[in-house]
Design an enzyme around this catalytic site. Structure first.
Site, PDB file in Angstrom:
ATOM      1  CG  ASP A   1       6.181   7.462  -6.650  1.00  0.00           C
ATOM      2  OD1 ASP A   1       5.825   8.177  -6.135  1.00  0.00           O
ATOM      3  OD2 ASP A   1       6.789   6.842  -6.415  1.00  0.00           O
TER       4      ASP A   1
ATOM      5  CG  HIS B   1       6.492   2.478  -0.839  1.00  0.00           C
ATOM      6  ND1 HIS B   1       6.722   1.853  -1.885  1.00  0.00           N
ATOM      7  CD2 HIS B   1       6.715   4.074  -1.190  1.00  0.00           C
ATOM      8  CE1 HIS B   1       7.831   3.164  -2.713  1.00  0.00           C
ATOM      9  NE2 HIS B   1       7.381   4.437  -2.478  1.00  0.00           N
TER      10      HIS B   1
END
Ligand code: X5A
Ligand code: ZN
EC number: 3.5.1.48
Length: 647
Positions: free
Chosen positions: A164, A127
């Protein structure tokens, strides 16, 4: 060639210093639980252990603007500037180690010290953006590793697979205009109602400028996605593009919050699914796969899934998948919309001209959120690992055959009377050489059925190939196989008295016309081009095989099979995902030692050589494939890549 495990205990230091319900799941125990389980399973001991080093300022600078060191009040204030971030005094040290671990792993793989590996790190990375920490991530470990592989190793094509459960928007932003990095991410999306709530996580975000088509998003709009949904996404979306891209290296943003039991993901894929995903990626880039931990917050599920990944990197065959292999409608809608969004940019998708979905009763609607049933996680592997992974039973032990040390050349043979009894109905098995070959095959097959040997290769005189295969099928079915998949290449007819009782699935890739005589008797022409061969494997063979869930696979290269060695190796490598890797390859006696050698190595867990830039499928190949898929989709649900129009 080995598997690296990169780790440093210091990465357990960063932790939450104040109350924050959002950040508390990213705990030090994530690493210790995974590592303890790897030790307990004897997997850590089989890896090359590398102690993580810190990434340098310069290396971090490949992706990020500069960084700083602060005290607790400042840390809390700084944390508040970002989304889902809680800093600790050790965070910067840990984050530099996490990024450094990824660099070491890439260096170890690209210098040939190891074949593949896993970096067990925290904080995670995907992220993180150029100048912003985000979603527990400080430095973008995978992005730094990719930039480093380009800059220091001169790579031109890197595939990043982000399994993920969250969208790695950081990686997407960093490379969205870069055609040298193909970024694939699936993620819980729920039409934009799930964190990080971004419009650009949807399937229609496909990259920009030069990078158009090199961002591939697969948004899941419901929770509860399971093994069938994940494998379908690989077969029908990721892998066709990945083969066309022909990467030199595969990086995995290996988050396990996409596994069953995870509080963030609420998905249902079992840990074994990660063995399959890993194995499917190992056929790319000559097996150069670097996985780096991202999320994963259910300690038990995380630990098991990490073990499955490492075990597969080490070359062990993937355990069979549990549960029915039927993708849900919502998954099919997502896969279809991602395929449609990517089709303008990828030849492998254009050719399969999108046709209206057939009107059929739909697959299951999605299963809803699941808590981890302990039964699914504790399930011990019932079958003890066979003592021999791969055995070669050629008629005369071949000294020119180059084999890895753990592959054995089998000497034994079944008893003479028994062999003769099995051979009796077949004239072609009357000759001494054919009988001798059959005796060796039966001995090998028994070893596999008894669980002593996992996979093997046997040979037969060309004139006896069909009869030998017939005996192998009947023997397999009468000696313990519940469901037997037979993939026959070349001129091999289906044994006429084989029952259509669901216990055997016969797939002939042979060069005549495409036909499905029943759902258990399928034949298709041998595709002319590499592209056609790939779409035949990904679009037909593997979906049939994963739907059927065999516990024994026979793959026979019969007279006139016409298969190139690298194609045969790829087929064997991918079939190894079925039946716990219980695969018996039957060759013609006069096959080259190179063919026997490459098949033995692949069945033993080595990566197949990469196919290189692939040609497209010919129109006839595409037509045959489309025809068969249309015929068989109603029965074999893993063939589906469109949702069905049902009320
Ligand atoms: C790496 C990762 C998740 C952040 C969730 C924030 N981050 N709600 O899994
Ligand atoms: Zn995540």
């Amino acid at each position: 060639m080995g598997t690296a495990l990169v780790y440093h205990e210091d990465m357990t230091a960063t932790r939450l210093l104040w109350d924050d319900p959002e950040c508390e799941i990213e705990r030090p125990e994530r690493l210790t639980a995974a590592l303890d389980r790897l030790r307990q399973r004897g997997l850590e001991q089989r890896c090359l252990l590398l102690s993580a080093r810190e990434a340098s300022e310069e290396e971090l600078g490949l992706v990020h603007r500069e960084t700083q060191v602060l005290g607790k009040e400042e840390l809390q204030a700084l944390s508040g500037q970002f989304d889902a971030i809680c800093f600790h005094p050790s965070t910067f040290h840990c984050a530099r180690l996490a990024a450094g671990a990824g660099l070491q792993l890439v260096d170890a793989v690209l210098t040939g010290a190891v074949q593949n590996g896993l970096a067990l790190v925290r904080p995670p990375g995907h992220h993180s953006q150029r100048a912003a920490a985000n979603g527990f991530c400080v430095f973008n470990n995978v992005a730094i590793a990719a930039a480093h592989a380009k800059q220091k190793h001169g790579l031109h094509r890197i595939l990043v697979v982000d399994w993920d459960v969250h969208h790695g928007q950081g990686i997407q932003y960093l490379f969205e205009d870069d055609p040298s990095i193909l970024y694939f991410s699936w993620h819980r999306y729920e039409h934009g109602r799930f964190w990080p709530f971004l419009r650009e996580s949807d399937a229609d975000a496909v990259g920009r400028g030069q990078g158009l088509g090199f961002t591939v998003n697969l948004p899941w709009n419901q929770v509860g996605m399971g093994n069938a949904d994940y494998v379908a996404a690989f077969l029908h979306l990721l892998l066709p593009l990945a083969f066309e891209f022909d990467p030199e290296l595969v990086l995995v943003s290996a988050g396990f919050d996409s596994a069953i039991g995870d509080p963030e993901g609420q998905m249902q894929a079992t840990p074994e699914c990660f063995a399959h995903l890993t194995q499917l990626l190992q056929v790319l880039a000559g097996g150069r796969v670097c996985a780096m931990l991202e999320g994963g917050y259910h300690l038990e599920s995380l630990a098991e899934s990490v073990c499955m990944t490492v075990q597969t990197l080490l070359g062990d065959p993937a355990p069979p998948l549990s549960g029915s292999m039927v993708p849900c409608q919502s998954a099919l809608e997502s896969i279809q919309s991602a395929r449609a969004a990517q089709a303008p940019h990828w030849k492998s998708l254009q050719l399969q001209e999108e046709r209206p979905p057939p009107l059929l009763p739909g697959g299951p609607v999605c299963k809803g959120a699941a808590s981890a049933p302990s039964s699914l996680l504790d399930q011990p592997c019932l079958c003890p690992a066979p003592s021999v992974r791969t055995a070669v039973a050629l008629t005369a032990p071949d000294i020119t055959l180059v084999l890895p040390p753990d592959v054995i050349q089998q000497e034994g043979s079944a008893l003479r009377e028994e062999t003769e009894a099995w051979a009796r109905p077949h004239e072609s098995l009357a000759r001494e050489e054919a009988l001798a070959a059959l005796g060796k095959l039966l001995y090998l097959l028994d070893g596999m059925l008894d669980g002593q040997v996992n996979s093997g290769i046997a040979a037969t005189p060309a004139s006896a190939a069909a009869a030998t295969l017939d005996v192998a099928i009947r023997r397999g079915l009468s000696h313990g196989a519940q469901r037997l998949l037979c993939v026959a290449l070349g001129q091999l007819d289906r044994p006429p008295d084989l029952a259509h009782d669901g216990r055997s699935l016969w797939l002939n890739i042979r060069g005549k016309e495409a036909a499905a005589l029943s759902m258990f008797h399928v034949s298709t022409p041998l595709p002319a081009m590499t592209g056609g061969f790939l779409s035949c494997i990904l679009g037909l063979v593997l979906p049939l095989a994963y739907s059927f869930q065999p516990d024994l696979v026979l793959v026979a290269l019969g007279p006139g099979h016409g298969l190139q060695g690298r194609h045969a190796a790829l087929l064997a490598a991918m079939l190894r995902g079925l039946a716990g890797g219980r695969v018996l390859a039957l060759l013609e006696e006069d096959s080259t030692p190179q063919l026997a050698g490459i098949l033995a190595r692949v069945l033993n867990g080595e990566a197949p050589p990469s196919l290189g830039a692939s040609s497209v499928a010919s129109p006839e190949d595409v037509r045959a494939l489309m025809y068969l898929r249309g015929q068989l989709e109603p029965q074999w649900k893993m063939l589906q890549c469109h949702p069905h129009l049902v009320a």
